[in-house]
Design an enzyme around this catalytic site. Structure first.
Site, short mmCIF file in Angstrom:
data_model
loop_
_atom_site.label_atom_id
_atom_site.label_comp_id
_atom_site.label_asym_id
_atom_site.label_seq_id
_atom_site.Cartn_x
_atom_site.Cartn_y
_atom_site.Cartn_z
N SER A 55 -4.71 0.88 -0.78
CA SER A 55 -3.31 0.72 -1.15
C SER A 55 -3.23 0.33 -2.61
CB SER A 55 -2.66 -0.38 -0.29
OG SER A 55 -1.40 -0.76 -0.79
N TYR A 100 -3.05 -9.01 3.32
CA TYR A 100 -3.07 -7.54 3.26
C TYR A 100 -3.65 -7.09 1.91
CZ TYR A 100 -1.31 -2.74 3.04
OH TYR A 100 -1.20 -1.37 2.91
#
Length: 260
Positions: free
Chosen positions: A150, A163
């Site tokens: 990401s 995350y």
């Protein structure tokens, strides 16, 4: 004499494993790999979601396996990889897409949240890479591993510290695995998406103020469409990407050159 320089993007005869293949990015990538010619083993915890993906792959005339698996369990991961080997005799491609997020502020993160996100996003990708990498090494035919990271692994975002930590670790894991396994002909790369239209982002993207913030730091001034992730992954899995390893390709509309 005409010299042909365009390398092949065709994946015919290849066997792929895609985790988190029931919905969103994983579903799109699984179907895209099948469109490129690969047979695809589908991994998720939810069998019903996998059945829908499998139906689309069957329509393309490719083989598929539905493998309901807890990717945080070493035993289940090993059993799943062994089943693919029994059924199809090889594994050429691995897409580590399974992931999740709990949007807690750093001061509010619990030990349970930390462990759940770490296990789902990072531990699972390492275990699958390790199990599949061992088979690729033994087969001596090389292989391709693509980790779905990401932009949160590269720049600071309001996505949750745990995350972000898993995605940054995945980028570094990609580099180290590429370094160690290059001698076996195994290419390891990662993809770093920004916002794409998926079931998981649907609620966030319904917030006009949130979308305005996203677009303000996205030079292409729009949210990504899932087919725009398929091309980069097929490239990295095909002969066209044969000399690329240890890299993270940010598919982000230019977001990482702007910041947030």
């Amino acid at each position: 004499m005409i010299h042909m320089f365009l390398p092949s993007f065709n994946l015919s005869g290849k066997v792929a494993i895609v985790t988190g293949a029931g919905r969103g990015i994983g579903r799109a990538l699984a179907i895209g790999l099948a469109e490129a010619g690969a047979d695809v083993a589908l991994i998720s915890r939810t069998e019903a979601d996998l059945e829908r993906t499998a139906a689309s792959i069957h329509e393309l005339g490719r083989r598929t396996l539905i493998l309901q698996t807890d990717v945080t369990s070493r035993e289940q991961v090993r059993d799943t990889v062994e089943r693919v080997m029994r059924e199809w005799g090889e594994i050429d491609l691995l897409i580590n897409n399974a992931g999740m997020n709990i949007r807690s502020k750093a001061l509010d993160v619990t030990d349970e949240e930390w462990q759940t996100i770490m296990d789902t996003n990072l531990k699972s990708a390492f275990m699958l890479s390790q199990e599949v990498g061992q088979r690729m090494k033994e087969m001596n035919n090389g292989g391709r591993i693509v980790n779905i990271s990401s932009v949160a692994g590269h720049v600071a975002l309001r996505t949750g510290v745990v995350y972000a930590a898993t995605k940054a670790a995945m980028i570094q894991m990609t580099k180290v695995l590429a370094m160690e396994w290059g001698k076996y002909g195994i290419n390891v790369n990662s993809i770093g998406p920004w916002y794409f239209k998926t079931p998981l982002t649907e609620k966030l993207l319904a917030d006009e103020d949130y979308v305005r913030d996203i677009l303000a730091v996205t030079p292409l001034n729009r949210v990504g469409e899932l087919p725009e992730l398929v091309g980069p992954v097929v490239f990295l899995c095909s002969e066209a990407g044969s000399y690329v390893t240890g890299q993270t390709l940010f598919v982000d509309g230019g977001m990482t050159i702007h910041g947030f």
